[in-house]
Design a protein around this motif. Structure first.
Motif, PDB file in Angstrom:
ATOM      1  N   ILE A   3      -3.088 -10.759  -2.831  1.00  0.00           N
ATOM      2  CA  ILE A   3      -2.647  -9.380  -2.528  1.00  0.00           C
ATOM      3  C   ILE A   3      -3.898  -8.547  -2.444  1.00  0.00           C
ATOM      4  CG2 ILE A   3      -3.261  -8.552  -5.319  1.00  0.00           C
ATOM      5  CD1 ILE A   3      -0.025  -7.067  -4.764  1.00  0.00           C
ATOM      6  N   ASP A   4      -4.945  -9.144  -2.602  1.00  0.00           N
ATOM      7  CA  ASP A   4      -6.231  -8.260  -2.230  1.00  0.00           C
ATOM      8  C   ASP A   4      -6.554  -8.279  -0.963  1.00  0.00           C
ATOM      9  OD1 ASP A   4      -9.256  -7.747  -2.499  1.00  0.00           O
ATOM     10  OD2 ASP A   4      -9.176  -9.543  -1.259  1.00  0.00           O
ATOM     11  N   THR A   5      -5.745  -9.338  -0.092  1.00  0.00           N
ATOM     12  CA  THR A   5      -6.212  -8.922   1.717  1.00  0.00           C
ATOM     13  C   THR A   5      -4.597  -8.269   1.907  1.00  0.00           C
ATOM     14  OG1 THR A   5      -5.260 -11.609   1.467  1.00  0.00           O
ATOM     15  CG2 THR A   5      -5.229 -10.318   3.539  1.00  0.00           C
ATOM     16  N   LEU A   6      -3.537  -7.841   1.427  1.00  0.00           N
ATOM     17  CA  LEU A   6      -2.443  -7.040   1.763  1.00  0.00           C
ATOM     18  C   LEU A   6      -3.409  -6.049   1.328  1.00  0.00           C
ATOM     19  CD1 LEU A   6      -0.375  -6.055   2.753  1.00  0.00           C
ATOM     20  CD2 LEU A   6       1.206  -6.390   1.123  1.00  0.00           C
ATOM     21  N   ARG A   8      -6.565  -4.732   1.403  1.00  0.00           N
ATOM     22  CA  ARG A   8      -7.400  -4.546   2.265  1.00  0.00           C
ATOM     23  C   ARG A   8      -7.032  -3.340   3.765  1.00  0.00           C
ATOM     24  NH1 ARG A   8     -10.533  -9.596   3.029  1.00  0.00           N
ATOM     25  NH2 ARG A   8     -11.590  -8.577   4.189  1.00  0.00           N
ATOM     26  N   PHE A   9      -5.990  -4.908   4.129  1.00  0.00           N
ATOM     27  CA  PHE A   9      -5.777  -4.676   5.460  1.00  0.00           C
ATOM     28  C   PHE A   9      -4.908  -2.872   5.274  1.00  0.00           C
ATOM     29  CE2 PHE A   9      -1.481  -4.541   7.382  1.00  0.00           C
ATOM     30  CZ  PHE A   9      -1.757  -4.589   9.273  1.00  0.00           C
ATOM     31  N   LEU A  10      -4.455  -2.799   4.724  1.00  0.00           N
ATOM     32  CA  LEU A  10      -3.638  -1.845   4.118  1.00  0.00           C
ATOM     33  C   LEU A  10      -4.538  -0.237   4.462  1.00  0.00           C
ATOM     34  CD1 LEU A  10      -0.576  -2.028   1.932  1.00  0.00           C
ATOM     35  CD2 LEU A  10      -0.858  -1.194   4.502  1.00  0.00           C
ATOM     36  N   ALA A  11      -5.712  -0.751   4.180  1.00  0.00           N
ATOM     37  CA  ALA A  11      -6.378   0.231   3.111  1.00  0.00           C
ATOM     38  C   ALA A  11      -7.873   0.076   4.613  1.00  0.00           C
ATOM     39  CB  ALA A  11      -8.044  -0.009   2.431  1.00  0.00           C
ATOM     40  N   ALA A  12      -7.633  -0.662   5.812  1.00  0.00           N
ATOM     41  CA  ALA A  12      -8.756  -0.966   7.053  1.00  0.00           C
ATOM     42  C   ALA A  12      -7.608   0.580   7.902  1.00  0.00           C
ATOM     43  CB  ALA A  12      -8.465  -2.008   7.320  1.00  0.00           C
ATOM     44  N   LEU A  13      -6.160   0.275   7.374  1.00  0.00           N
ATOM     45  CA  LEU A  13      -5.386   1.293   8.413  1.00  0.00           C
ATOM     46  C   LEU A  13      -5.239   2.722   8.568  1.00  0.00           C
ATOM     47  CD1 LEU A  13      -2.299  -1.120   7.932  1.00  0.00           C
ATOM     48  CD2 LEU A  13      -3.339  -0.774   9.873  1.00  0.00           C
ATOM     49  N   SER A  14      -5.268   3.015   9.870  1.00  0.00           N
ATOM     50  CA  SER A  14      -5.836   4.272  10.250  1.00  0.00           C
ATOM     51  C   SER A  14      -4.209   5.298   8.763  1.00  0.00           C
ATOM     52  CB  SER A  14      -5.059   5.011  11.264  1.00  0.00           C
ATOM     53  OG  SER A  14      -4.390   4.550  11.313  1.00  0.00           O
ATOM     54  N   PRO A  15      -4.318   6.410   7.982  1.00  0.00           N
ATOM     55  CA  PRO A  15      -3.713   7.421   7.422  1.00  0.00           C
ATOM     56  C   PRO A  15      -2.166   7.116   8.280  1.00  0.00           C
ATOM     57  CG  PRO A  15      -5.282   8.293   7.860  1.00  0.00           C
ATOM     58  CD  PRO A  15      -5.942   7.104   8.829  1.00  0.00           C
ATOM     59  N   HIS A  16      -1.663   6.602   9.298  1.00  0.00           N
ATOM     60  CA  HIS A  16      -0.343   7.410  10.274  1.00  0.00           C
ATOM     61  C   HIS A  16      -0.117   5.902  10.245  1.00  0.00           C
ATOM     62  CE1 HIS A  16       1.910   6.665  13.611  1.00  0.00           C
ATOM     63  NE2 HIS A  16       2.976   7.805  13.585  1.00  0.00           N
ATOM     64  N   ASP A  17      -1.400   4.692  10.591  1.00  0.00           N
ATOM     65  CA  ASP A  17      -0.744   3.568  10.651  1.00  0.00           C
ATOM     66  C   ASP A  17       0.019   2.247   9.209  1.00  0.00           C
ATOM     67  OD1 ASP A  17      -0.532   3.380  13.390  1.00  0.00           O
ATOM     68  OD2 ASP A  17      -2.434   2.348  13.365  1.00  0.00           O
ATOM     69  N   ARG A  31       2.975 -10.976   6.409  1.00  0.00           N
ATOM     70  CA  ARG A  31       2.754 -11.053   7.476  1.00  0.00           C
ATOM     71  C   ARG A  31       1.150 -10.164   8.964  1.00  0.00           C
ATOM     72  NH1 ARG A  31       4.030 -10.852  13.163  1.00  0.00           N
ATOM     73  NH2 ARG A  31       5.409  -9.033  13.183  1.00  0.00           N
ATOM     74  N   LEU A  32       1.610  -9.635   8.279  1.00  0.00           N
ATOM     75  CA  LEU A  32       1.050  -8.520   9.125  1.00  0.00           C
ATOM     76  C   LEU A  32      -0.949  -9.157   8.634  1.00  0.00           C
ATOM     77  CD1 LEU A  32       3.467  -5.557  10.003  1.00  0.00           C
ATOM     78  CD2 LEU A  32       2.321  -7.013  11.314  1.00  0.00           C
ATOM     79  N   ALA A  33      -0.562  -8.242   7.217  1.00  0.00           N
ATOM     80  CA  ALA A  33      -1.787  -8.687   6.456  1.00  0.00           C
ATOM     81  C   ALA A  33      -2.931  -9.986   7.148  1.00  0.00           C
ATOM     82  CB  ALA A  33      -1.733  -8.856   5.518  1.00  0.00           C
ATOM     83  N   ASP A  34      -1.569 -11.180   7.409  1.00  0.00           N
ATOM     84  CA  ASP A  34      -2.136 -12.984   7.558  1.00  0.00           C
ATOM     85  C   ASP A  34      -2.819 -12.432   9.193  1.00  0.00           C
ATOM     86  OD1 ASP A  34      -1.911 -14.008   4.932  1.00  0.00           O
ATOM     87  OD2 ASP A  34       0.509 -14.392   6.021  1.00  0.00           O
ATOM     88  N   ALA A  35      -2.336 -11.684  10.047  1.00  0.00           N
ATOM     89  CA  ALA A  35      -2.214 -11.732  11.190  1.00  0.00           C
ATOM     90  C   ALA A  35      -3.668 -10.856  11.585  1.00  0.00           C
ATOM     91  CB  ALA A  35      -1.313 -11.518  12.211  1.00  0.00           C
ATOM     92  N   TRP A  36      -3.415 -10.198  10.943  1.00  0.00           N
ATOM     93  CA  TRP A  36      -5.059  -9.539  10.114  1.00  0.00           C
ATOM     94  C   TRP A  36      -6.766 -10.253  10.143  1.00  0.00           C
ATOM     95  CZ3 TRP A  36      -7.780  -7.526   5.516  1.00  0.00           C
ATOM     96  CH2 TRP A  36      -8.737  -6.890   5.725  1.00  0.00           C
ATOM     97  N   GLU A  37      -5.823 -10.875   9.104  1.00  0.00           N
ATOM     98  CA  GLU A  37      -7.583 -12.379   8.773  1.00  0.00           C
ATOM     99  C   GLU A  37      -7.443 -12.569  10.434  1.00  0.00           C
ATOM    100  OE1 GLU A  37      -7.085 -13.933   5.459  1.00  0.00           O
ATOM    101  OE2 GLU A  37      -8.583 -12.024   4.350  1.00  0.00           O
TER     102      GLU A  37
END
Length: 71
Positions: A3-6, A8-17, A31-37
């Motif tokens: 869950i840490d990956t998700l 971290r991914f959400l935290a890295a996004l702009s507020p809108h995204d 799936r998107l968090a995996d793509a981000w990694e």
């Protein structure tokens, strides 16, 4: 996936995204968090940026993943 990956991914996004991604199903978010990694691990340009500013590299990779989502 941890869950840490998700988170971290959400935290890295702009507020809108972030708002848009949080409206997706949990499966799609993961799936998107995996793509981000993968983007962080595979892009050599991000390696250089990561050495200078890890948060900037994470944000750039997140922006790329979201951009691919809308293409």
């Amino acid at each position: 996936m941890a869950i840490d990956t998700l988170e971290r991914f959400l935290a890295a996004l702009s507020p809108h995204d972030r708002e848009h991604i949080q409206q997706q199903s949990r499966e799609e978010q993961e799936r998107l968090a995996d793509a981000w990694e993968r983007e962080l691990a595979e892009d050599t340009d991000l390696d250089t940026l990561s050495e200078l500013s890890p948060p900037a590299a994470e944000s750039e990779a997140a922006a790329r993943v979201v951009k691919k989502l809308f293409e």
